[in-house]
Design an enzyme around this catalytic site. Structure first.
Site, PDB file in Angstrom:
ATOM      1  N   LYS A 126       0.809  -1.219   0.000  1.00  0.00           N
ATOM      2  CA  LYS A 126       0.000   0.000   0.000  1.00  0.00           C
ATOM      3  C   LYS A 126       0.838   1.262   0.000  1.00  0.00           C
ATOM      4  O   LYS A 126       0.574   2.202  -0.735  1.00  0.00           O
ATOM      5  CB  LYS A 126      -0.894  -0.011   1.241  1.00  0.00           C
ATOM      6  CG  LYS A 126      -1.886   1.120   1.261  1.00  0.00           C
ATOM      7  CD  LYS A 126      -2.618   1.202   2.589  1.00  0.00           C
ATOM      8  CE  LYS A 126      -3.380  -0.063   2.898  1.00  0.00           C
ATOM      9  NZ  LYS A 126      -4.268   0.116   4.079  1.00  0.00           N
ATOM     10  N   ALA A 137       7.758  -2.138  15.751  1.00  0.00           N
ATOM     11  CA  ALA A 137       7.876  -2.933  16.971  1.00  0.00           C
ATOM     12  C   ALA A 137       9.145  -2.543  17.706  1.00  0.00           C
ATOM     13  O   ALA A 137      10.195  -2.377  17.107  1.00  0.00           O
ATOM     14  CB  ALA A 137       7.889  -4.418  16.630  1.00  0.00           C
ATOM     15  N   GLN A 138       9.007  -2.368  18.981  1.00  0.00           N
ATOM     16  CA  GLN A 138      10.139  -1.869  19.745  1.00  0.00           C
ATOM     17  C   GLN A 138      10.739  -2.968  20.607  1.00  0.00           C
ATOM     18  O   GLN A 138      11.901  -3.313  20.529  1.00  0.00           O
ATOM     19  CB  GLN A 138       9.679  -0.717  20.646  1.00  0.00           C
ATOM     20  CG  GLN A 138       9.036   0.407  19.868  1.00  0.00           C
ATOM     21  CD  GLN A 138       8.313   1.405  20.771  1.00  0.00           C
ATOM     22  OE1 GLN A 138       8.452   1.386  21.983  1.00  0.00           O
ATOM     23  NE2 GLN A 138       7.557   2.288  20.164  1.00  0.00           N
ATOM     24  N   GLY A 139       9.851  -3.536  21.457  1.00  0.00           N
ATOM     25  CA  GLY A 139      10.327  -4.314  22.593  1.00  0.00           C
ATOM     26  C   GLY A 139      11.063  -5.584  22.289  1.00  0.00           C
ATOM     27  O   GLY A 139      12.144  -5.830  22.824  1.00  0.00           O
ATOM     28  N   GLY A 140      10.521  -6.438  21.444  1.00  0.00           N
ATOM     29  CA  GLY A 140      11.262  -7.665  21.224  1.00  0.00           C
ATOM     30  C   GLY A 140      10.462  -8.799  20.640  1.00  0.00           C
ATOM     31  O   GLY A 140       9.281  -8.656  20.298  1.00  0.00           O
ATOM     32  N   ARG A 365      -1.504  -8.228  28.579  1.00  0.00           N
ATOM     33  CA  ARG A 365      -1.851  -6.874  28.162  1.00  0.00           C
ATOM     34  C   ARG A 365      -3.296  -6.478  28.423  1.00  0.00           C
ATOM     35  O   ARG A 365      -3.580  -5.354  28.819  1.00  0.00           O
ATOM     36  CB  ARG A 365      -1.608  -6.735  26.672  1.00  0.00           C
ATOM     37  CG  ARG A 365      -0.167  -6.575  26.420  1.00  0.00           C
ATOM     38  CD  ARG A 365       0.056  -6.040  25.064  1.00  0.00           C
ATOM     39  NE  ARG A 365       1.485  -5.844  24.974  1.00  0.00           N
ATOM     40  CZ  ARG A 365       2.185  -5.984  23.870  1.00  0.00           C
ATOM     41  NH1 ARG A 365       1.570  -6.306  22.757  1.00  0.00           N
ATOM     42  NH2 ARG A 365       3.473  -5.789  23.893  1.00  0.00           N
ATOM     43  N   GLU A 467      -0.228 -10.477  11.198  1.00  0.00           N
ATOM     44  CA  GLU A 467      -1.314  -9.939  12.000  1.00  0.00           C
ATOM     45  C   GLU A 467      -2.688 -10.134  11.357  1.00  0.00           C
ATOM     46  O   GLU A 467      -3.704 -10.182  12.046  1.00  0.00           O
ATOM     47  CB  GLU A 467      -1.049  -8.440  12.256  1.00  0.00           C
ATOM     48  CG  GLU A 467      -1.887  -7.861  13.369  1.00  0.00           C
ATOM     49  CD  GLU A 467      -1.397  -6.495  13.854  1.00  0.00           C
ATOM     50  OE1 GLU A 467      -0.209  -6.164  13.603  1.00  0.00           O
ATOM     51  OE2 GLU A 467      -2.185  -5.777  14.468  1.00  0.00           O
ATOM     52  N   SER A 482       4.159 -11.496  18.209  1.00  0.00           N
ATOM     53  CA  SER A 482       3.684 -11.170  16.862  1.00  0.00           C
ATOM     54  C   SER A 482       4.834 -10.922  15.910  1.00  0.00           C
ATOM     55  O   SER A 482       4.727 -11.231  14.726  1.00  0.00           O
ATOM     56  CB  SER A 482       2.717 -10.000  16.879  1.00  0.00           C
ATOM     57  OG  SER A 482       3.243  -8.945  17.593  1.00  0.00           O
ATOM     58  N   LEU A 483       5.943 -10.411  16.417  1.00  0.00           N
ATOM     59  CA  LEU A 483       7.136 -10.390  15.557  1.00  0.00           C
ATOM     60  C   LEU A 483       7.474 -11.837  15.207  1.00  0.00           C
ATOM     61  O   LEU A 483       7.829 -12.158  14.077  1.00  0.00           O
ATOM     62  CB  LEU A 483       8.313  -9.737  16.284  1.00  0.00           C
ATOM     63  CG  LEU A 483       8.323  -8.218  16.364  1.00  0.00           C
ATOM     64  CD1 LEU A 483       9.556  -7.728  17.096  1.00  0.00           C
ATOM     65  CD2 LEU A 483       8.284  -7.608  14.971  1.00  0.00           C
TER      66      LEU A 483
HETATM   67  C1  FAD Z   1       4.103   0.402  17.796  1.00  0.00           C
HETATM   68  C2  FAD Z   1       4.101  -1.077  17.747  1.00  0.00           C
HETATM   69  C3  FAD Z   1       4.965  -1.801  18.557  1.00  0.00           C
HETATM   70  C4  FAD Z   1       4.979  -3.185  18.528  1.00  0.00           C
HETATM   71  N1  FAD Z   1       5.864  -3.856  19.308  1.00  0.00           N
HETATM   72  C5  FAD Z   1       5.929  -5.211  19.212  1.00  0.00           C
HETATM   73  C6  FAD Z   1       6.895  -5.940  19.938  1.00  0.00           C
HETATM   74  O1  FAD Z   1       7.693  -5.376  20.666  1.00  0.00           O
HETATM   75  N2  FAD Z   1       6.926  -7.267  19.795  1.00  0.00           N
HETATM   76  C7  FAD Z   1       6.074  -7.934  18.968  1.00  0.00           C
HETATM   77  O2  FAD Z   1       6.176  -9.134  18.860  1.00  0.00           O
HETATM   78  N3  FAD Z   1       5.152  -7.259  18.281  1.00  0.00           N
HETATM   79  C8  FAD Z   1       5.064  -5.918  18.373  1.00  0.00           C
HETATM   80  N4  FAD Z   1       4.132  -5.244  17.641  1.00  0.00           N
HETATM   81  C9  FAD Z   1       3.237  -5.984  16.760  1.00  0.00           C
HETATM   82  C10 FAD Z   1       3.941  -6.385  15.481  1.00  0.00           C
HETATM   83  O3  FAD Z   1       4.838  -5.385  15.093  1.00  0.00           O
HETATM   84  C11 FAD Z   1       2.960  -6.597  14.357  1.00  0.00           C
HETATM   85  O4  FAD Z   1       1.901  -7.347  14.775  1.00  0.00           O
HETATM   86  C12 FAD Z   1       3.600  -7.333  13.202  1.00  0.00           C
HETATM   87  O5  FAD Z   1       4.755  -6.693  12.819  1.00  0.00           O
HETATM   88  C13 FAD Z   1       2.658  -7.450  12.046  1.00  0.00           C
HETATM   89  O6  FAD Z   1       3.364  -7.864  10.909  1.00  0.00           O
HETATM   90  P1  FAD Z   1       2.602  -8.034   9.543  1.00  0.00           P
HETATM   91  O7  FAD Z   1       3.630  -8.259   8.506  1.00  0.00           O
HETATM   92  O8  FAD Z   1       1.533  -8.999   9.687  1.00  0.00           O
HETATM   93  O9  FAD Z   1       1.900  -6.626   9.296  1.00  0.00           O
HETATM   94  P2  FAD Z   1       2.560  -5.242   8.941  1.00  0.00           P
HETATM   95  O10 FAD Z   1       3.961  -5.245   9.336  1.00  0.00           O
HETATM   96  O11 FAD Z   1       1.716  -4.174   9.439  1.00  0.00           O
HETATM   97  O12 FAD Z   1       2.548  -5.233   7.358  1.00  0.00           O
HETATM   98  C14 FAD Z   1       1.367  -5.149   6.633  1.00  0.00           C
HETATM   99  C15 FAD Z   1       1.665  -4.462   5.338  1.00  0.00           C
HETATM  100  O13 FAD Z   1       0.569  -4.603   4.471  1.00  0.00           O
HETATM  101  C16 FAD Z   1       0.294  -3.370   3.867  1.00  0.00           C
HETATM  102  N5  FAD Z   1      -1.106  -3.347   3.448  1.00  0.00           N
HETATM  103  C17 FAD Z   1      -2.196  -3.094   4.215  1.00  0.00           C
HETATM  104  N6  FAD Z   1      -3.295  -3.136   3.452  1.00  0.00           N
HETATM  105  C18 FAD Z   1      -2.886  -3.425   2.197  1.00  0.00           C
HETATM  106  C19 FAD Z   1      -3.554  -3.583   0.959  1.00  0.00           C
HETATM  107  N7  FAD Z   1      -4.865  -3.428   0.857  1.00  0.00           N
HETATM  108  N8  FAD Z   1      -2.822  -3.878  -0.130  1.00  0.00           N
HETATM  109  C20 FAD Z   1      -1.471  -4.003  -0.056  1.00  0.00           C
HETATM  110  N9  FAD Z   1      -0.802  -3.841   1.080  1.00  0.00           N
HETATM  111  C21 FAD Z   1      -1.503  -3.556   2.189  1.00  0.00           C
HETATM  112  C22 FAD Z   1       0.602  -2.383   4.938  1.00  0.00           C
HETATM  113  O14 FAD Z   1       0.769  -1.094   4.420  1.00  0.00           O
HETATM  114  C23 FAD Z   1       1.876  -2.980   5.506  1.00  0.00           C
HETATM  115  O15 FAD Z   1       2.988  -2.588   4.782  1.00  0.00           O
HETATM  116  C24 FAD Z   1       4.087  -3.862  17.685  1.00  0.00           C
HETATM  117  C25 FAD Z   1       3.217  -3.142  16.870  1.00  0.00           C
HETATM  118  C26 FAD Z   1       3.208  -1.767  16.893  1.00  0.00           C
HETATM  119  C27 FAD Z   1       2.275  -1.026  16.027  1.00  0.00           C
END
Ligand code: FAD
Ligand code: FES
Lengths: 552, 292, 227
Positions: A126, A137-140, A365, A467, A482-483
Site C-alpha cells: 500500500k 515494533a520496539q520491545g522484542g 496486556r 497480524e 507477533s514479531l
Molecule cells: C508500535 C508497535 C509496537 C509493537 N511492538 C511489538 C513488539 O515489541 N513485539 C512484537 O512481537 N510485536 C510488536 N508489535 C506488533 C507487530 O509489530 C505486528 O503485529 C507485526 O509486525 C505485524 O506484521 P505483519 O507483517 O503482519 O503486518 P505489517 O507489518 O503491518 O505489514 C502489513 C503491510 O501490508 C500493507 N497493506 C495493508 N493493506 C494493504 C492492501 N490493501 N494492499 C497491499 N498492502 C496492504 C501495509 O501497508 C503494511 O505494509 C508492535 C506493533 C506496533 C504497532
C-alpha cells in the site's frame, strides 16, 4: 528551561518520587486468574456493552465483531467488478504477496528459498516497502532458546495469555519454529542484543514465565524489517509500492489466482495474475475502535480481512481487540504512540496519581489495560478515579521510567531505549529522570483470517500470515509473539504458496465472488454507500471535508 | 608521565595498527603517553592545492577546533601524510582571517577554530622534546649492525615550510637510527616519491617506484628500509613484493616506530608482511615474533 | 485537543494555512486538508517516510526533521521529501567473506567525504552520521554498525550530502556484516535449533496439544515464573 510538565502533574510526580524507595524494595503481586477475569469483565473495552455487533453476511455470519470492523465487512467493493478488464494482465507471477511488511517480506524470501525464482515473485504493497507495523515494533521477539526454557514452556505461556482460546496447532508451530527464526535472522545479519560471548540478552515480557524476549535495543522491528527488506532487494525480488490490493481475483473453480491493485497516485487499476497469493496486510489499528488512539501505522486499516472475507475465508476472534496499556498520553503530539512493554520489562512500574502501584507491571496486556482503565475511570463509572489529568483533559497513569536507570545503572535508558528517549526528548522530557504519562492505545488485532499450520486459508490458492491471520494468539497476544508470528507464519505461508504454485492450474479469472457478495449485502439491506476496503484513514480537517468537491 | 593528544588518522586506525602499537610502547618507555582524540574525522588525506576550495579545509579545521576545545595546544600524528595535511591546512586557514571566518561560519554550531594548534610529528617530538640523548639512554636492545635505509617520501619534509626537516638533505631519521644503535645508509631514492595513490589507479607505477627505491637501498647495503607513512609502507612492502622477480633482492621495510619500539624493549608489533623483515632482523641478533 | 487552542500560520509548499498550534507537522498538514499518500508511513518515528525540510521566518537555516514527530510552528515553511532517489549497490551477504570489508568497493563515493558534517545536522534521529561515514572510510565496521543503528533510513542525509553519499545504505551494509559475521554467535541458540530439528520436544508438545482446557489451566496455574 521551562518545565515540560504543568504544575499539577509535577506535584503528582513528587508523590511518585516519594513512594519510589519503598516500591523498589518489594516484589509486586500478580493477580490470580479470578482477579484477572474481574478486571477484564468490568473494565476492558471488549466487554463494554454496545461495542460490537453480529455479522449479517459471509462465512462468519453471526459472529460478533466491533462496529468499526462490521462496517467494513458489510460493505460493497470499492471497485465495481464490471469496470475491471481481467483480460489485460499487467503482471503474471507464480507467487503474489499482498502487503510489504514483515510477514509479506518473509513470505517472499521463503518462497524464493523454496525454489521460486525471484522474478516469479511479486510483493505489492500500500505504501512503501516496509511501511508497516513491523517497522514499529520496539520491545522484542520471543523464542525459547535458553537452557532453562523450552518450546513447551513457551506454548503454555501463549495459551495462558490467549485465555486458552488459541488454535493448538498454530501455537505449536509458533513456539517450535521460534529458535530457527532467530537463527535465520542471526545469519541474515540482524543485530540482536548479546553479551560479549554471544549469549542473547533476554528479559521478561507481560505474561512470560521465562526471560525469552530478544531485542535489538528498542528498535527490534525496525532492525528485523530493515534486514529482511534489504535481503529481498539483494535477491532481486520486486515490490510494487503505493498499489494496495482492492480485490482478490478468483477463478471459476473458486481458487484465488491474483488480485486487482489500485495505484494510489495515478488512480488506475492493475491486474496481477498469480498461481498462489499470500495475504500479509497486517492489522486494524487505524479503525480507531471505540475512539481509541492507536500505535499502528497509517496503512493498518484491516483491508486484508475484507478481501479474504469476500473471497470466502472465515474470520475468528475479532471480538477481541488488543489495547496496549502504555500508549503515550502526554504531550498531545504523541498521544497513542507506543511505549514499549520492554520499559516495564526493565523495571518501570505503573502508578496512579498518588504514586501508588495498583497492578503488577507485567500482567497480560488485556488485564494490564483493564487495570489502567479501572484506575482512571471515575467512581461513577465504577472506577477508582485515581488517574492523572493532563491540561487537555486526557487521563493517564504514570510509568515510573527513572526506575530503569536506578536498577540497571545510569545511561541505560538512553542507550537501550533510545527510541522512547528520543520521542520524549523532543518535548524536553527526560524519561530517565521523570516518569511519563500513559493510557491504553489500540494496538493489535488479536484475531483474523482462519489459517491452518501451513498458512493456508479455507480458500484454495490463498495463504495468509502475520497480524491479518487469527487463532495463534487466541483472545490476547503476548508481547514478542507477533514479531515471531509474522516470521513463523510468513515463512510457512511463503513455503506453502511456493508448493501450491508448482502444481496450480488456475482457470478462468473472475470477480464473481465480489459481485455475489454485493448481492448478499443488498439482500441484507446494507446501505449501498458503504464501501471497503478503506485503504487509508481519513484525517483531513472537517472544514476541508465539508467543502470538498470533485471537479476535474 | 607526559601526555600528548594524538590523532591516529584513517590509515593508522585501519591498516597500520602496528605503527600505533609500536609507537605507544616506545613512547611509554620514554615516559610519554598518547591520548587519542575522543572524536576525529579524516584529515582530508591529500592536501588540496586549490586555494578557493575551502570545503577541503572543513575536516582539518574541525579536528583542530576539537583539539582547542579540549584545551590542548599540540596534536601528535604518526602518519606523515596526516601530519602534512593537517599542518598545511592549519597554516592555510590562519594565514588569512577571512578563510578561517568562513570555515568557522560553515562549522556553524560546532566549536570555532581560532588558530594556534601545533601539529607535531612523532619524529619531531622525539627530536625536539624528548631528545636523542634520552632515547639513547633508554635503549635496551641496541640495533647494532643493522643497516637501515631511511625512506622519507614526500610529505614528511615537503613543502619546506611545514616539513619536519630539510627536504633535500633530511637527517631526522638518520639521527634517530644512530641513537638506536643502527647504521643509517642514506639513499638518493630516500626523498623520491613511492608512487603514492597511483597504487590504486596505476599499480604498475607504484611497483616500479618501490622497486627502484629498494634497489637503491640494497646498493647501499641496507638490510631494511624505514618509513613514516602507511601508504609508503604499503607500496614499499606490498607493491615491491609484487614486482616480477622481486623476491631475489627484496628489501623489507618497517615503520620507524617499530624500530624505536624494538630498541626500547617494547612490542615492535611486527605483522605478517609481504616481504618478511624477520630474517634480516634475526641475522643481526634481533629476532622478533609475529603475533598470530 | 482543547477548543481554544491558538492558531498558527504555516506555509505548506509555499502556501499559507491556519492550523491549531501544538500539532505535529503531519497532523497540521492533514488539518489543513491534505490527504497524505506519500510522506507518511508509521506516524511514530520509525519508518522514515515523512522526511521534511523547513525554514523558520527570519532564519537562513534549512532544517530537516520527521513530519510525524516535529511540532509545527508559527511561520514555518514546509516541504516534504516523499522519495529519495538512491541506488542500493548490488551485493549479497552470503557472497561476502566474514573478514571482507566491501564498503569502499561498493560505495566508492564514501571516499569523497570532506567531513562537512551536513549529514549529521540533517539527521532527525540526531545520529553522528558523519562520524559513521568516517568510520566507514577507515573500515571500522563495528563502529559504523553501532553509530548507525538507530537509522530510520529517511534519506535526509543523502539529500543534503555535497559528496552525494548515500549514508543509510552504507550503514545497512555495515550492520548486516556486523550482525552476521562480526558479532559472536549465540551458542545456546544453535544448540536449541538442533534440538527442535531433532524433534526433542515433539512428545511434550503432542501431549500439550491433546490436553483439555481444564488440564491446561491447571498446568498454567502451577507454572513457575523465572525471577
Ligand atoms: C508500535 C508497535 C509496537 C509493537 N511492538 C511489538 C513488539 O515489541 N513485539 C512484537 O512481537 N510485536 C510488536 N508489535 C506488533 C507487530 O509489530 C505486528 O503485529 C507485526 O509486525 C505485524 O506484521 P505483519 O507483517 O503482519 O503486518 P505489517 O507489518 O503491518 O505489514 C502489513 C503491510 O501490508 C500493507 N497493506 C495493508 N493493506 C494493504 C492492501 N490493501 N494492499 C497491499 N498492502 C496492504 C501495509 O501497508 C503494511 O505494509 C508492535 C506493533 C506496533 C504497532
Ligand atoms: S511516518 Fe514513519 S517516521 Fe514519520
Amino acid at each position: 528551561m521551562a518545565d515540560a510538565y504543568p504544575r499539577s502533574m509535577r506535584e503528582s510526580i513528587g508523590r511518585v518520587e516519594a513512594t519510589r524507595p519503598e516500591r523498589m524494595e518489594v516484589e509486586p503481586q500478580r493477580l490470580s486468574l479470578e482477579e484477572r477475569r474481574e478486571v477484564l469483565d468490568s473494565f476492558h473495552p471488549d466487554y463494554k456493552e454496545g461495542g460490537k455487533r453480529k455479522l449479517l453476511v459471509g462465512p462468519s455470519r453471526g459472529e460478533f465483531v466491533p462496529h468499526e470492523m462490521a462496517d467494513l465487512l458489510e460493505a460493497y467493493p470499492l471497485i465495481d467488478p464490471d469496470q475491471v478488464d481481467l483480460g489485460q494482465v499487467d503482471h503474471e507471477v507464480d507467487v503474489l504477496i499482498i502487503g510489504g511488511g514483515g510477514a509479506g517480506t518473509v513470505a517472499a524470501l521463503s518462497a524464493h528459498e523454496a525454489g521460486i525464482p525471484a522474478d516469479r515473485i511479486l510483493i505489492t504493497t500500500k505504501l512503501r516497502h516496509g511501511d508497516s507495523n513491523s517497522m514499529m515494533a520496539q520491545g522484542g521477539i520471543q523464542a525459547a532458546d535458553k537452557e532453562h526454557d523450552s518450546p513447551p514452556i513457551h506454548y503454555l505461556d501463549v495459551l495462558g495469555g490467549g485465555h486458552f482460546g488459541n488454535d493448538p496447532q498454530l501455537v505449536r508451530a509458533l513456539v517450535n519454529d521460534a529458535p530457527e527464526v532467530i537463527r535465520w535472522h542471526e545469519k541474515l545479519g540482524v543485530m540482536y542484543d548479546k553479551d560479549t560471548d554471544g549469549r542473547m540478552l533476554t528479559i521478561h515480557g507481560g505474561g512470560t514465565s521465562r526471560k525469552r524476549m530478544h531485542s535489538a535495543k528498542d528498535y527490534t522491528g525496525l532492525e528485523i524489517m530493515r534486514v529482511v527488506r534489504d535481503e529481498a532487494l539483494s535477491r532481486g525480488i520486486r515490490c510494487l509500492e503505493f498499489c494496495p490490493t482492492v480485490e482478490l481475483i478468483r477463478d471459476d473453480q473458486g481458487q484465488v489466482c491474483g488480485a486487482v491493485l489500485w495505484n494510489l497516485e495515478t488512480e488506475e487499476y492493475t491486474v496481477v495474475r498469480a498461481k498462489a497469493t499470500v495475504l500479509a496486510t497486517g492489522g486494524w489499528g487505524r479503525l480507531h475502535i471505540q475512539g481509541f488512539p492507536t500505535s499502528n501505522h497509517y496503512g493498518a486499516t484491516a483491508d486484508g480481512l475484507v478481501l479474504a472475507y469476500r473471497a470466502g475465508a472465515g474470520l475468528r476472534d475479532l471480538d477481541s481487540v488488543q489495547y496496549h496499556p502504555t500508549g503515550a498520553a502526554f504531550p498531545e503530539q504523541i498521544v497513542g504512540l507506543l511505549i514499549t512493554e520492554k520499559v516495564r520489562g526493565m523495571g518501570a512500574q505503573p502508578l496512579n496519581v498518588d504514586g501508588a502501584l495498583f497492578v503488577h507491571p507485567l500482567e497480560p496486556r488485556d488485564v494490564e489495560s483493564g487495570a489502567f482503565i479501572r484506575e482512571c475511570s471515575s467512581p461513577e463509572q465504577g472506577g477508582r478515579g485515581n488517574g492523572v489529568v493532563t491540561p487537555t483533559g486526557m487521563v493517564g497513569i504514570w510509568l515510573d521510567t527513572p526506575m530503569v536507570d536506578i536498577i540497571h545503572g545510569p545511561g541505560t535508558f538512553k542507550r537501550e531505549l533510545s527510541a522512547i528517549w528520543r520521542m520524549y526528548a523532543r518535548f524536553d522530557i527526560d524519561p530517565a529522570t521523570d516518569p511519563v504519562l500513559t493510557y491504553p492505545t489500540l494496538h493489535y488485532q488479536n484475531g483474523g483470517v482462519v489459517i491452518d499450520a501451513t498458512g493456508a486459508t479455507a480458500v484454495p490458492g490463498l495463504f495468509a500470515g502475520g497480524e491479518v491471520s487469527g487463532g495463534i494468539h487466541g483472545k490476547n497476544r503476548l508481547m514478542g509473539n507477533s514479531l515471531l508470528d509474522f516470521n513463523v507464519f510468513g515463512r510457512r505461508a511463503g513455503i506453502a504458496a511456493a508448493e501450491w504454485a508448482r502444481q496450480a492450474k488456475p482457470g478462468r479469472p473472475t470477480l464473481e465472488h465480489a459481485a455475489n457478495y454485493a448481492q448478499e449485502l443488498q439482500g441484507a439491506g446494507v446501505d449501498r454507500e458503504r464501501k471497503a476496503p478503506s485503504v487509508l484513514p481519513e484525517y483531513r480537517g472537517e472544514r476541508t471535508l465539508a467543502r470538498m468537491v470533485d471537479l476535474i | 608521565m607526559n601526555s600528548i593528544l594524538y590523532y591516529p588518522g584513517c590509515g593508522v586506525a585501519d591498516q597500520a595498527r602496528s605503527m600505533e602499537t609500536a609507537a605507544r610502547g616506545a613512547l611509554g618507555a620514554l615516559g610519554w603517553e598518547m591520548e587519542e582524540m575522543e572524536r576525529w574525522n579524516c584529515c582530508g588525506t591529500v592536501y588540496s592545492l586549490a586555494t578557493d576550495d575551502l570545503m577541503r579545509h572543513v575536516g582539518p579545521a574541525r579536528i583542530l577546533a576539537r583539539v582547542q576545545d579540549a584545551g590542548h595546544e599540540h596534536l601528535l600524528t604518526l602518519c606523515s601524510m596526516c601530519y602534512s595535511t593537517l599542518k598545511r591546512s592549519e597554516r592555510f586557514l590562519t594565514e588569512e582571517r577571512d578563510r578561517l571566518d568562513r570555515v568557522n561560519a560553515f562549522l556553524d554550531d560546532e566549536p570555532d577554530y581560532t588558530g594556534g594548534v601545533r601539529v607535531v610529528h612523532l619524529l619531531e617530538l622525539v627530536r625536539d622534546e624528548i631528545g636523542y640523548e634520552a632515547v639513547e639512554e633508554a635503549v635496551q636492545r641496541p640495533l647494532s649492525g643493522l643497516k637501515v635505509s631511511p625512506y622519507y617520501g614526500c610529505t614528511l619534509t615537503r613543502p619546506r615550510a611545514v616539513g619536519v626537516d630539510d627536504p633535500e638533505r633530511p637527517r631526522v631519521l638518520e639521527d634517530l637510527l644512530l641513537a638506536l644503535g643502527a647504521e643509517p645508509v642514506s639513499s638518493p631514492q630516500g626523498v623520491e616519491c613511492c608512487g603514492a595513490y597511483l597504487t590504486a589507479s596505476a599499480p604498475e607505477v607504484a611497483r616500479r617506484r618501490a622497486g627502484a627505491i629498494a634497489r637503491a637501498a640494497a646498493r647501499g647495503g641496507a638490510d631494511l628500509m624505514v618509513t613514516s607513512c602507511p601508504l609508503c609502507q604499503y607500496n614499499l612492502d606490498t607493491r615491491q613484493g609484487e614486482a616480477p622477480g622481486a623476491s631475489a633482492h627484496a628489501v623489507p621495510s618497517l615503520y620507524f616506530t617499530q624500530l624505536l619500539a624494538l630498541a626500547l624493549g617494547a612490542d615492535p608489533a611486527v605483522d605478517e608482511q609481504v616481504i618478511d623483515p624477520r630474517p634480516v632482523l634475526a641475522a643481526r641478533g634481533l629476532a622478533v615474533e609475529v603475533k598470530a | 485537543m482543547s477548543a481554544e487552542q491558538d492558531m498558527i500560520r504555516i506555509y505548506i509548499m509555499g502556501k499559507a494555512y491556519e492550523v491549531p498550534g501544538g500539532l505535529t507537522i503531519m497532523k497540521a498538514m492533514e488539518y489543513a486538508g491534505y490527504r497524505l499518500v506519500r510522506g507518511v508511513g508509521c506516524r511514530g518515528g520509525f519508518c522514515g517516510a515523512c522526511a521534511t525540510v523547513f525554514r523558520r521566518a527570519g532564519d537562513y537555516k534549512l532544517y530537516a526533521d520527521l513530519a510525524c514527530q516535529a511540532t509545527a510552528e508559527d511561520e514555518m515553511y514546509i516541504a516534504q521529501i516523499p522519495s529519495v532517489p538512491a541506488e542500493r549497490a548490488s551485493w549479497v551477504l552470503t557472497e561476502l567473506a566474514p573478514e571482507d570489508n566491501p564498503i569502499l568497493a561498493l560505495y566508492p563515493e564514501v571516499a569523497r567525504c570532506v567531513a562537512c558534517n551536513t549529514c549529521t545536522r540533517a539527521c532527525p534521529q540526531e545520529l553522528e552520521v558523519m562520524d559513521y561515514i568516517q568510520a566507514a572510510l577507515r573500515g571500522d565496521i563495528p563502529q559504523v554498525a553501532e553509530l548507525s543503528f538507530d537509522c530510520v533510513q529517511c534519506g535526509l542525509c543523502a539529500m543534503r550530502c555535497p559528496a552525494e553519499i548515500v549514508h543509510y545504505h552504507v550503514g545497512q551494509l555495515a550492520r548486516r556484516i556486523y550482525g552476521a559475521y562480526r558479532a559472536p554467535e549465540a551458542g545456546h541458540l544453535a544448540a536449541r535449533v538442533q534440538e527442535t530439528a531433532r524433534g526433542d520436544f515433539d512428545q511434550e508438545l503432542d501431549k500439550l496439544e491433546q490436553m483439555s482446557k481444564d488440564e491446561l489451566v491447571e498446568l498454567y496455574r502451577k507454572r513457575d515464573v523465572e525471577s
